[in-house]
Scaffold this motif. Structure first.
Motif, PDB file in Angstrom:
ATOM      1  N   PHE A   7       0.826  -1.206   0.000  1.00  0.00           N
ATOM      2  CA  PHE A   7       0.000   0.000   0.000  1.00  0.00           C
ATOM      3  C   PHE A   7       0.866   1.264   0.000  1.00  0.00           C
ATOM      4  O   PHE A   7       0.580   2.225  -0.718  1.00  0.00           O
ATOM      5  CB  PHE A   7      -0.923   0.003   1.222  1.00  0.00           C
ATOM      6  CG  PHE A   7      -1.786   1.228   1.327  1.00  0.00           C
ATOM      7  CD1 PHE A   7      -2.888   1.391   0.506  1.00  0.00           C
ATOM      8  CD2 PHE A   7      -1.494   2.234   2.246  1.00  0.00           C
ATOM      9  CE1 PHE A   7      -3.681   2.526   0.584  1.00  0.00           C
ATOM     10  CE2 PHE A   7      -2.272   3.363   2.341  1.00  0.00           C
ATOM     11  CZ  PHE A   7      -3.375   3.509   1.506  1.00  0.00           C
ATOM     12  N   THR A   8       1.945   1.275   0.801  1.00  0.00           N
ATOM     13  CA  THR A   8       2.783   2.472   0.874  1.00  0.00           C
ATOM     14  C   THR A   8       3.490   2.739  -0.455  1.00  0.00           C
ATOM     15  O   THR A   8       3.645   3.897  -0.850  1.00  0.00           O
ATOM     16  CB  THR A   8       3.835   2.338   1.996  1.00  0.00           C
ATOM     17  OG1 THR A   8       4.641   1.177   1.768  1.00  0.00           O
ATOM     18  CG2 THR A   8       3.161   2.221   3.353  1.00  0.00           C
ATOM     19  N   VAL A   9       3.899   1.678  -1.141  1.00  0.00           N
ATOM     20  CA  VAL A   9       4.561   1.858  -2.443  1.00  0.00           C
ATOM     21  C   VAL A   9       3.589   2.449  -3.457  1.00  0.00           C
ATOM     22  O   VAL A   9       3.909   3.420  -4.162  1.00  0.00           O
ATOM     23  CB  VAL A   9       5.128   0.522  -2.960  1.00  0.00           C
ATOM     24  CG1 VAL A   9       5.580   0.648  -4.412  1.00  0.00           C
ATOM     25  CG2 VAL A   9       6.301   0.072  -2.106  1.00  0.00           C
ATOM     26  N   VAL A  10       2.391   1.882  -3.530  1.00  0.00           N
ATOM     27  CA  VAL A  10       1.396   2.363  -4.486  1.00  0.00           C
ATOM     28  C   VAL A  10       0.988   3.798  -4.159  1.00  0.00           C
ATOM     29  O   VAL A  10       0.793   4.628  -5.053  1.00  0.00           O
ATOM     30  CB  VAL A  10       0.162   1.434  -4.493  1.00  0.00           C
ATOM     31  CG1 VAL A  10      -0.958   2.007  -5.352  1.00  0.00           C
ATOM     32  CG2 VAL A  10       0.554   0.056  -5.005  1.00  0.00           C
ATOM     33  N   LYS A  11       0.882   4.090  -2.851  1.00  0.00           N
ATOM     34  CA  LYS A  11       0.440   5.425  -2.437  1.00  0.00           C
ATOM     35  C   LYS A  11       1.501   6.482  -2.674  1.00  0.00           C
ATOM     36  O   LYS A  11       1.192   7.624  -3.028  1.00  0.00           O
ATOM     37  CB  LYS A  11       0.061   5.379  -0.948  1.00  0.00           C
ATOM     38  CG  LYS A  11      -0.631   6.628  -0.429  1.00  0.00           C
ATOM     39  CD  LYS A  11      -1.996   6.797  -1.040  1.00  0.00           C
ATOM     40  CE  LYS A  11      -2.732   7.994  -0.457  1.00  0.00           C
ATOM     41  NZ  LYS A  11      -4.029   8.224  -1.140  1.00  0.00           N
ATOM     42  N   THR A  12       2.774   6.132  -2.469  1.00  0.00           N
ATOM     43  CA  THR A  12       3.845   7.129  -2.559  1.00  0.00           C
ATOM     44  C   THR A  12       4.434   7.278  -3.953  1.00  0.00           C
ATOM     45  O   THR A  12       5.126   8.264  -4.221  1.00  0.00           O
ATOM     46  CB  THR A  12       4.990   6.764  -1.592  1.00  0.00           C
ATOM     47  OG1 THR A  12       5.497   5.462  -1.914  1.00  0.00           O
ATOM     48  CG2 THR A  12       4.516   6.795  -0.143  1.00  0.00           C
ATOM     49  N   SER A  13       4.175   6.330  -4.838  1.00  0.00           N
ATOM     50  CA  SER A  13       4.795   6.370  -6.169  1.00  0.00           C
ATOM     51  C   SER A  13       4.493   7.649  -6.950  1.00  0.00           C
ATOM     52  O   SER A  13       5.412   8.257  -7.519  1.00  0.00           O
ATOM     53  CB  SER A  13       4.387   5.151  -6.991  1.00  0.00           C
ATOM     54  OG  SER A  13       4.948   3.988  -6.447  1.00  0.00           O
ATOM     55  N   PRO A  14       3.227   8.113  -7.005  1.00  0.00           N
ATOM     56  CA  PRO A  14       2.971   9.372  -7.740  1.00  0.00           C
ATOM     57  C   PRO A  14       3.743  10.552  -7.170  1.00  0.00           C
ATOM     58  O   PRO A  14       4.276  11.379  -7.920  1.00  0.00           O
ATOM     59  CB  PRO A  14       1.452   9.562  -7.588  1.00  0.00           C
ATOM     60  CG  PRO A  14       0.919   8.200  -7.330  1.00  0.00           C
ATOM     61  CD  PRO A  14       1.967   7.512  -6.523  1.00  0.00           C
ATOM     62  N   GLY A  15       3.808  10.643  -5.830  1.00  0.00           N
ATOM     63  CA  GLY A  15       4.561  11.733  -5.204  1.00  0.00           C
ATOM     64  C   GLY A  15       6.043  11.642  -5.488  1.00  0.00           C
ATOM     65  O   GLY A  15       6.710  12.657  -5.731  1.00  0.00           O
ATOM     66  N   MET A  16       6.601  10.425  -5.463  1.00  0.00           N
ATOM     67  CA  MET A  16       8.020  10.247  -5.760  1.00  0.00           C
ATOM     68  C   MET A  16       8.325  10.613  -7.202  1.00  0.00           C
ATOM     69  O   MET A  16       9.342  11.272  -7.486  1.00  0.00           O
ATOM     70  CB  MET A  16       8.433   8.800  -5.484  1.00  0.00           C
ATOM     71  CG  MET A  16       8.460   8.424  -4.018  1.00  0.00           C
ATOM     72  SD  MET A  16       8.886   6.689  -3.733  1.00  0.00           S
ATOM     73  CE  MET A  16      10.580   6.639  -4.325  1.00  0.00           C
ATOM     74  N   LEU A  17       7.451  10.222  -8.120  1.00  0.00           N
ATOM     75  CA  LEU A  17       7.655  10.564  -9.531  1.00  0.00           C
ATOM     76  C   LEU A  17       7.602  12.073  -9.741  1.00  0.00           C
ATOM     77  O   LEU A  17       8.349  12.622 -10.565  1.00  0.00           O
ATOM     78  CB  LEU A  17       6.601   9.878 -10.400  1.00  0.00           C
ATOM     79  CG  LEU A  17       6.744   8.354 -10.553  1.00  0.00           C
ATOM     80  CD1 LEU A  17       5.487   7.758 -11.179  1.00  0.00           C
ATOM     81  CD2 LEU A  17       7.963   8.006 -11.391  1.00  0.00           C
ATOM     82  N   ALA A  18       6.750  12.747  -8.963  1.00  0.00           N
ATOM     83  CA  ALA A  18       6.622  14.204  -9.093  1.00  0.00           C
ATOM     84  C   ALA A  18       7.804  14.928  -8.462  1.00  0.00           C
ATOM     85  O   ALA A  18       8.328  15.899  -9.025  1.00  0.00           O
ATOM     86  CB  ALA A  18       5.309  14.673  -8.464  1.00  0.00           C
ATOM     87  N   GLU A  19       8.238  14.474  -7.278  1.00  0.00           N
ATOM     88  CA  GLU A  19       9.288  15.171  -6.537  1.00  0.00           C
ATOM     89  C   GLU A  19      10.699  14.759  -6.958  1.00  0.00           C
ATOM     90  O   GLU A  19      11.597  15.607  -7.095  1.00  0.00           O
ATOM     91  CB  GLU A  19       9.108  14.917  -5.030  1.00  0.00           C
ATOM     92  CG  GLU A  19       7.830  15.483  -4.451  1.00  0.00           C
ATOM     93  CD  GLU A  19       7.786  17.006  -4.513  1.00  0.00           C
ATOM     94  OE1 GLU A  19       8.850  17.637  -4.385  1.00  0.00           O
ATOM     95  OE2 GLU A  19       6.682  17.553  -4.702  1.00  0.00           O
ATOM     96  N   LEU A  20      10.931  13.478  -7.128  1.00  0.00           N
ATOM     97  CA  LEU A  20      12.262  12.971  -7.444  1.00  0.00           C
ATOM     98  C   LEU A  20      12.490  12.780  -8.931  1.00  0.00           C
ATOM     99  O   LEU A  20      13.636  12.624  -9.369  1.00  0.00           O
ATOM    100  CB  LEU A  20      12.500  11.632  -6.728  1.00  0.00           C
ATOM    101  CG  LEU A  20      12.370  11.625  -5.200  1.00  0.00           C
ATOM    102  CD1 LEU A  20      12.566  10.214  -4.668  1.00  0.00           C
ATOM    103  CD2 LEU A  20      13.371  12.582  -4.570  1.00  0.00           C
TER     104      LEU A  20
END
Length: 495
Positions: free
Chosen positions: A428-441
């Motif tokens: 769940f944490t991977v799926v939830k954080t992936s869009p934010g990581m793609l946007a920020e990193l």
């Protein structure tokens, strides 16, 4: 003629169950490996359904947004996508309890009806609330199976074929993803849901003719049924008889769970090296498995493909390409686990995953500053395909397969429940954080992060992952005990 066929089938199934008890020297009508495969088939059909649950939103949401009687906005779409993932961790805790109290086979049987209801809720949905309810129920059942499937297959299969059958868990998930995307590409989302609802029905029918786990029956002090189940699955080879004798003797030496009523007694059962060591190894491995990023690719295939390769990506072709690679590599994993073993496959998979992610990250990063480089999209595309191949052949199937092997019989259900809970929480944490990581990193930074996790996990398995290929379950348990005794002896000698 029809009545004769039904009578013959009924008689054969009854004999298939009882033939091992009639005469221990009698030749079996059906080979043990076929029986073990039949036992594994029921939970694996449900696991295919689990894969379809994870992949269903990718074909559901585009159809709802394009042309549907149920209108949704972006916020509602995000809830539909994540609703199945929310209850998975909770389901794994409940599944661990059911595996312990009702049995391994019984937990799968209990899961069939709610899985069917969940898919039918989606099929008959007239509003978004019914779709969300169906997604929640099917996601909860995925969690139930996470605790039960590996344990059931591991306890009913012989060492020579256990790795092959346990690798079927990963194959079934990959095939379920592929099947849901393939059906959803050509069929209406309601039709896809209806076809998905047939799998728990088929699983329930098979469960009517296969036994409960012999280890669970022995734990419940039902020696007669334990022997019957064991011989049905394994036949009467000398190795099988030896394993059964050891299992029953060890179970007699243990205090029945019903007598260990105090909380302190339960805690003491867990504070032993043969439980804590495999738990630590599996939890680290299974969390790293998720944070190596494969489910980020699964859920955001089109977004990542566009950022990696370019805008001219057909979303259905991209999904099916990723799914096909996962299915093929899952099949290869089944074969390699039968021939190689756990450690070599884990190490090769980890090294390949790390290098592919580093190559992918570097090529995307360099393309920003040197857009005219001649490698174009070839290196990123090759790296992405290599990543999916390497992570799917080892890192994805191994933790789930080994859940059914490494824990001692007395605490196997608790170990599988905790491991599954950690896996679904990480999922769940991977799926939830992936869009934010793609946007920020950015895409390169996100894949670099995943590569660091994969590298650390590879080093970890080099030092700590045990080899379980060809070993009986009691031998694996003894290995952790032996290590603990040697460590204690060294400490005692030093003092």
């Amino acid at each position: 003629m029809k009545k004769w066929k039904c009578d013959f089938l009924g008689t054969y199934l009854k004999r298939l169950w009882n033939d091992d008890l009639v005469n221990s020297n009698q030749k079996n009508d059906c080979s043990p490996i076929l029986k073990q495969t039949l036992v594994a088939l029921a939970p694996l059909l449900l696991t295919i359904c689990s894969g379809m649950t994870s992949g269903y939103s990718a074909i559901l949401l585009p159809q709802l947004k394009m042309n549907s009687t149920i209108n949704i906005n972006d916020e509602e779409a995000s809830w539909i996508a994540s609703m199945a993932a929310l209850p998975m961790a909770i389901g794994s805790v409940v599944g661990g309890f059911l595996v312990e109290k009702t049995g391994r086979r019984a937990t799968h049987a209990i899961s069939c009806m709610p899985t069917l209801i969940g898919w039918l809720l989606i099929y008959f949905a007239s509003n978004i609330e019914m779709i969300l309810a169906g997604r929640f129920v099917t996601g909860f059942c995925v969690g139930l199976l996470g605790s039960a499937t590996g344990v059931y297959i591991g306890e009913t299969s012989e060492p020579a074929f256990r790795g092959f059958l346990l690798a079927g868990i990963s194959f079934s998930i990959a095939f379920g993803l592929f099947l849901s995307h393939l059906l959803g590409t050509f069929l209406h989302w309601r039709t896809t849901a209806l076809i998905s609802s047939l799998l728990p029905i088929a699983s329930q029918l098979i469960l009517l003719f296969v036994p409960e786990s012999p280890s669970f029956l022995a734990k419940k002090q039902d020696q007669e049924k334990a022997e019957k189940s064991f011989y049905w699955c394994r036949g009467h080879t000398e190795q099988a008889k030896k394993e059964l004798t050891i299992m029953l003797e060890r179970q007699k030496q243990q205090v029945p769970t019903s007598q260990a009523t105090s909380i302190r007694d339960r805690i003491d059962e867990l504070l032993v090296p043969e439980f804590l060591k495999p738990l630590g190894i599996i939890v680290v491995f299974i969390v790293a498995n998720q944070w190596a990023g494969i489910n980020a690719i699964t859920f955001y295939t089109v977004t990542i493909m566009k950022k990696t390769i370019g805008e001219g990506v057909n979303e259905y072709v991209a999904m099916l390409t990723v799914d096909t690679i996962r299915v093929l590599m899952s099949i290869l994993a089944c074969i390699l686990l039968r021939r190689l073993g756990r450690r070599p496959l884990a190490i090769v998979s980890g090294i390949g995953t790390s290098l592919a992610l580093i190559s992918l990250s570097a090529s995307i990063y360099l393309a920003k500053f040197y857009p005219n480089l001649t490698f174009g999209t070839y290196i990123p595309m090759t790296s992405l395909v290599a990543y999916i191949a390497f992570v799917s052949v080892g890192f994805v199937p191994l933790p789930w397969a080994m859940i059914g092997e490494v824990f001692p019989m007395k605490t196997r259900s608790i170990g599988s429940g905790i491991s599954s809970f950690m896996a679904f929480t990480a999922f769940f944490t991977v799926v939830k954080t992936s869009p934010g990581m793609l946007a920020e990193l950015g895409t390169s930074g996100t894949f670099l992060t995943y590569s660091v996790v994969a590298t650390v996990a590879t080093v970890f398995v080099c030092f700590y992952l045990p080899e379980t290929k060809g070993k009986a379950l009691h031998e694996i348990e003894d290995k952790f005990k032996d290590k603990a005794l040697k460590t204690a002896k060294v400490k005692h000698d030093n003092h």
